[in-house]
Design an enzyme around this catalytic site. Structure first.
Site, mmCIF file in Angstrom:
data_model
loop_
_atom_site.group_PDB
_atom_site.id
_atom_site.type_symbol
_atom_site.label_atom_id
_atom_site.label_comp_id
_atom_site.label_asym_id
_atom_site.label_seq_id
_atom_site.Cartn_x
_atom_site.Cartn_y
_atom_site.Cartn_z
ATOM 1 N N LYS A 129 0.946 -1.066 0.105
ATOM 2 C CA LYS A 129 -0.403 0.003 0.011
ATOM 3 C C LYS A 129 0.838 1.195 0.327
ATOM 4 O O LYS A 129 0.630 1.816 -1.216
ATOM 5 C CB LYS A 129 -0.909 -0.396 1.569
ATOM 6 C CG LYS A 129 -2.003 1.333 1.399
ATOM 7 C CD LYS A 129 -2.906 1.136 2.750
ATOM 8 C CE LYS A 129 -3.820 2.652 2.760
ATOM 9 N NZ LYS A 129 -4.756 2.442 3.760
ATOM 10 N N HIS A 170 -3.116 -34.078 17.200
ATOM 11 C CA HIS A 170 -1.874 -34.497 17.421
ATOM 12 C C HIS A 170 -0.921 -33.858 17.849
ATOM 13 O O HIS A 170 -0.007 -33.987 18.075
ATOM 14 C CB HIS A 170 -2.003 -35.236 16.135
ATOM 15 C CG HIS A 170 -2.692 -36.674 15.703
ATOM 16 N ND1 HIS A 170 -3.051 -37.979 16.623
ATOM 17 C CD2 HIS A 170 -3.568 -35.457 15.176
ATOM 18 C CE1 HIS A 170 -4.276 -38.030 15.743
ATOM 19 N NE2 HIS A 170 -4.672 -37.083 15.401
ATOM 20 N N GLU A 184 -3.739 -7.106 15.358
ATOM 21 C CA GLU A 184 -4.018 -5.543 14.489
ATOM 22 C C GLU A 184 -4.631 -4.278 14.430
ATOM 23 O O GLU A 184 -4.736 -3.498 15.234
ATOM 24 C CB GLU A 184 -2.934 -5.798 13.004
ATOM 25 C CG GLU A 184 -1.945 -4.634 12.479
ATOM 26 C CD GLU A 184 -1.581 -4.754 11.367
ATOM 27 O OE1 GLU A 184 -0.408 -4.727 11.463
ATOM 28 O OE2 GLU A 184 -1.997 -4.518 10.351
ATOM 29 N N LYS A 212 9.830 -1.024 13.784
ATOM 30 C CA LYS A 212 10.486 -0.414 12.721
ATOM 31 C C LYS A 212 10.760 0.455 13.165
ATOM 32 O O LYS A 212 12.301 1.116 12.285
ATOM 33 C CB LYS A 212 9.228 -0.221 12.096
ATOM 34 C CG LYS A 212 8.032 -1.119 11.280
ATOM 35 C CD LYS A 212 7.455 -0.375 9.819
ATOM 36 C CE LYS A 212 6.272 -0.958 9.640
ATOM 37 N NZ LYS A 212 5.072 -0.253 8.977
ATOM 38 N N GLY A 256 -4.593 -2.300 5.049
ATOM 39 C CA GLY A 256 -3.783 -3.164 4.504
ATOM 40 C C GLY A 256 -4.461 -4.656 4.610
ATOM 41 O O GLY A 256 -4.715 -4.973 4.106
ATOM 42 N N ARG A 257 -4.718 -4.783 6.209
ATOM 43 C CA ARG A 257 -5.930 -5.985 6.620
ATOM 44 C C ARG A 257 -7.165 -6.625 6.444
ATOM 45 O O ARG A 257 -7.839 -7.438 6.492
ATOM 46 C CB ARG A 257 -5.397 -5.956 8.139
ATOM 47 C CG ARG A 257 -6.348 -4.829 8.692
ATOM 48 C CD ARG A 257 -5.858 -5.495 10.315
ATOM 49 N NE ARG A 257 -6.225 -4.312 11.488
ATOM 50 C CZ ARG A 257 -5.337 -2.803 11.548
ATOM 51 N NH1 ARG A 257 -4.174 -3.257 10.301
ATOM 52 N NH2 ARG A 257 -5.477 -1.899 12.320
ATOM 53 N N GLU A 316 10.859 -4.885 4.129
ATOM 54 C CA GLU A 316 10.602 -6.169 3.701
ATOM 55 C C GLU A 316 10.064 -5.779 2.168
ATOM 56 O O GLU A 316 11.605 -6.775 1.394
ATOM 57 C CB GLU A 316 9.706 -6.941 4.574
ATOM 58 C CG GLU A 316 10.112 -7.240 6.064
ATOM 59 C CD GLU A 316 9.808 -6.124 6.818
ATOM 60 O OE1 GLU A 316 9.303 -5.067 6.111
ATOM 61 O OE2 GLU A 316 9.150 -6.076 8.419
HETATM 62 O O1 F6P Z 1 3.446 -3.145 9.541
HETATM 63 C C1 F6P Z 1 2.311 -3.259 9.640
HETATM 64 C C2 F6P Z 1 1.186 -3.020 8.620
HETATM 65 O O2 F6P Z 1 1.627 -1.762 8.203
HETATM 66 C C3 F6P Z 1 0.789 -3.259 8.033
HETATM 67 O O3 F6P Z 1 -0.729 -2.919 8.603
HETATM 68 C C4 F6P Z 1 0.631 -3.470 6.919
HETATM 69 O O4 F6P Z 1 -0.747 -4.253 6.407
HETATM 70 C C5 F6P Z 1 1.727 -4.225 5.884
HETATM 71 O O5 F6P Z 1 2.611 -3.426 7.091
HETATM 72 C C6 F6P Z 1 1.960 -3.687 4.987
HETATM 73 O O6 F6P Z 1 2.050 -2.875 4.619
HETATM 74 P P1 F6P Z 1 2.157 -2.222 3.334
HETATM 75 O O7 F6P Z 1 1.244 -2.443 2.074
HETATM 76 O O8 F6P Z 1 2.528 -1.085 3.441
HETATM 77 O O9 F6P Z 1 3.330 -2.196 2.535
#
Ligand code: F6P
Length: 533
Positions: free
Chosen positions: A198, A373, A342, A501, A256-257, A204
């Site tokens: 987003k 199990h 979250e 972060k 995002g979620r 990452e």
């Molecule tokens: O670190 C949390 C977060 O902001 C989530 O809410 C989100 O889904 C994820 O990181 C990824 O964010 P982005 O889509 O901006 O890379």
């Protein structure tokens, strides 16, 4: 407009003195304590809820202002106050004739246009008219994390029987092992990389995207041609080298979620085709309609939230296990961890006041029967009570293995039954009598005793189709919403992820040996020194 937690405590104290099994002496318990809508059945009869506690809870939820908050969300009001944003993931699935305004402008034309662009790209990939240097795409790699990964990853697995497009892979972790293990299986000339972020700033995702591009550049002349971006920031995606025509944007009112219904779902759409994707949206839309219109006593998200509040805030059970007896929902617990924890894992109300009790349980789980199990030992005999949410389909997708499915169903029902019924010490004594005697018999019997009286709910459906999956995910979204409103929090921000972060950014030069450990606490300094390479 506040929820009466004192009353909840009082009800829970009375509830905890009851035996769930006894409540079934009312022969109509299942009919009275279950609800269904459009193919989804929610059975909450195996809980300590009574007529009295249920009706009190429902009126308390009502008085907490859930209906007004819900209507404000659907109307595009800026209910995410800390970020000044509307919350309109529901617009992504609102259908062709909806009109939804934010700041006086109808957002739906753009939603529809983006969906149409996604469908066109999907068709081009699936038909091979948009191909890689080496021919039609055989593999898609979705690079994203959190909400830009968990939704499509969960849904691609869930809808495997409908998957007739290229293979899909999901890379999220900044650990190079994740990307390396996926890429080593693939032909770069026939791989499409989807960079899903987003913000298009997540470290990452940006790190993985750059490494994937470098991998592709080794054997593909124009790697950017095999990259697509899903992001709110067209500029940042373009700066990365992905042209605007292959950037699929969405507005800041999609959290995002909550984003798998739009561009973030592109990998899923390519996997199952635009029609199946649309069916999933229809299922979610049907659940939205139900949530907006059904009376609370029959409203599945409200009832599920009520059970959640009862167990977590009322009975004080710290965790909630989600156990899909559906192997293809293996990633649902992980998806729900982000959705619930979250959203509601917060300590401060919208007013800024500290919450009196936790707003979100720890959510965890694994598919059944595997969990049986592994950790079910604790669920049955551990000192802590873990309310369980089972999910089960009446029918699998493998008619040739229908006997497997019958076993799956029997196991699912047996677990909720065992949690509720338990096994008395007398029964246990009878089981071991004949093999042991005296003190040894007593000790052996105690090991085989089950306290029972442990609550669970079961969500049952006919078959895990795209439509049903849409309903189920929307059901959970709205449940989280109701729980958040009741607890008085903003379920749509996530400030709790920021500090880590920031500190990671500050520690990077230390780990790389470009900055000293001076000023750090001795644990962090000692570990950084040990881990420096
Ligand atoms: O670190 C949390 C977060 O902001 C989530 O809410 C989100 O889904 C994820 O990181 C990824 O964010 P982005 O889509 O901006 O890379």
């Amino acid at each position: 407009m506040t929820f009466d937690f004192d009353k909840l405590d009082e009800l829970a104290r009375a509830g905890s003195r009851l035996k769930i099994g006894k409540l079934f002496e009312n022969g109509n318990r299942f009919a009275d304590f279950s609800a269904s809508d459009d193919g989804i059945l929610l059975d909450f009869s195996k809980t300590h809820l009574t007529e009295e506690s249920r009706s009190a809870l429902l009126s308390m939820i009502d008085r907490a202002g859930v209906a007004a908050a819900r209507d404000a969300m659907f109307a595009g009001e800026k209910i995410n106050r800390t970020e000044g944003r509307a919350v309109l993931h529901t617009a992504l699935r609102a259908g062709s004739d909806a009109v939804i305004s934010v700041d006086g402008a109808d957002v739906m034309p753009e939603v529809r246009q983006t969906l149409a662009r996604m469908a066109a790209l999907t068709e081009a990939v699936r038909s091979g008219t948009y191909a890689g240097q080496g021919g039609a795409f055989t593999d898609i790699v979705n690079i994203g994390i959190g909400g830009s990964d968990l939704g499509p990853a969960m849904a691609v697995q869930a809808l495997a029987p409908y998957h007739d497009g290229p293979r899909c892979h999901f890379v999220s972790n900044v650990d190079g092992a994740h990307l390396a293990d996926v890429l080593k299986l693939l032909d770069p000339a026939r791989t499409l990389v989807i960079v899903a972020s987003k913000t298009f700033t997540t470290i990452e995702t940006m790190t993985n995207a750059a490494s994937a591009r470098a991998w592709m550049a080794k054997s593909v002349n124009d790697p950017a041609r095999q990259f697509v971006a899903l992001s709110s920031s067209v500029e940042r995606a373009e700066a990365f080298g992905i042209p605007a025509e292959r950037v699929f944007g969405f507005e800041d009112w999609v959290g995002g979620r909550y984003s798998m219904w739009g561009p973030i779902g592109l990998s899923l759409m390519i996997a199952i085709g635009a029609d199946c994707f649309d069916e999933m949206l229809s299922g979610a839309r049907a659940m939205d309609h139900h949530f907006r219109n059904a009376p609370f006593a029959e409203n599945l998200p409200v009832l599920l939230a009520m059970v959640g509040l009862w167990h977590h805030q009322g009975m004080g059970h710290a965790t909630r296990a989600v156990i899909p007896y559906d192997q293809r929902l293996a990633r649902l617990p992980a998806y729900l961890q982000q959705l619930e924890m979250e959203s509601n894992g917060k300590g401060v109300a919208m007013s800024g006041a500290s919450l009196e009790r936790p707003a979100s349980p720890v959510v965890w789980g694994e598919p059944g029967t595997n969990g049986q199990h592994a950790f079910f030992q604790l669920l049955h005999q551990g000192q802590q009570v873990v309310p369980v949410e089972f999910l089960i389909a009446a029918e699998g997708h493998e008619p040739e293995m229908a006997h497997h499915h019958r076993l799956l169903v029997a196991n699912c029902l047996a677990q909720s039954q065992a949690l509720m019924k338990g096994r008395s010490l007398d029964e246990a004594r009878r089981i071991v009598a004949g093999r042991f005697e005296g003190e040894e018999l007593e000790m052996q019997a105690r090991q085989r005793e089950f306290t029972g009286n442990r609550p669970s709910v079961t969500i049952a459906y006919d078959k895990l189709t795209p439509y049903r999956l849409g309903q189920i995910v929307a059901l959970y979204e709205h449940r989280v919403f109701v729980e958040g409103v009741v607890c008085g929090i903003n379920s749509f921000d996530q400030w709790g992820v920021e500090l880590g972060k920031e500190l990671a950014t500050a520690l990077q030069p230390v780990v790389e040996g470009r900055a000293s450990t001076e000023g750090l606490d001795s644990s962090t300094a000692g570990l950084a020194s040990y881990l420096r390479t």
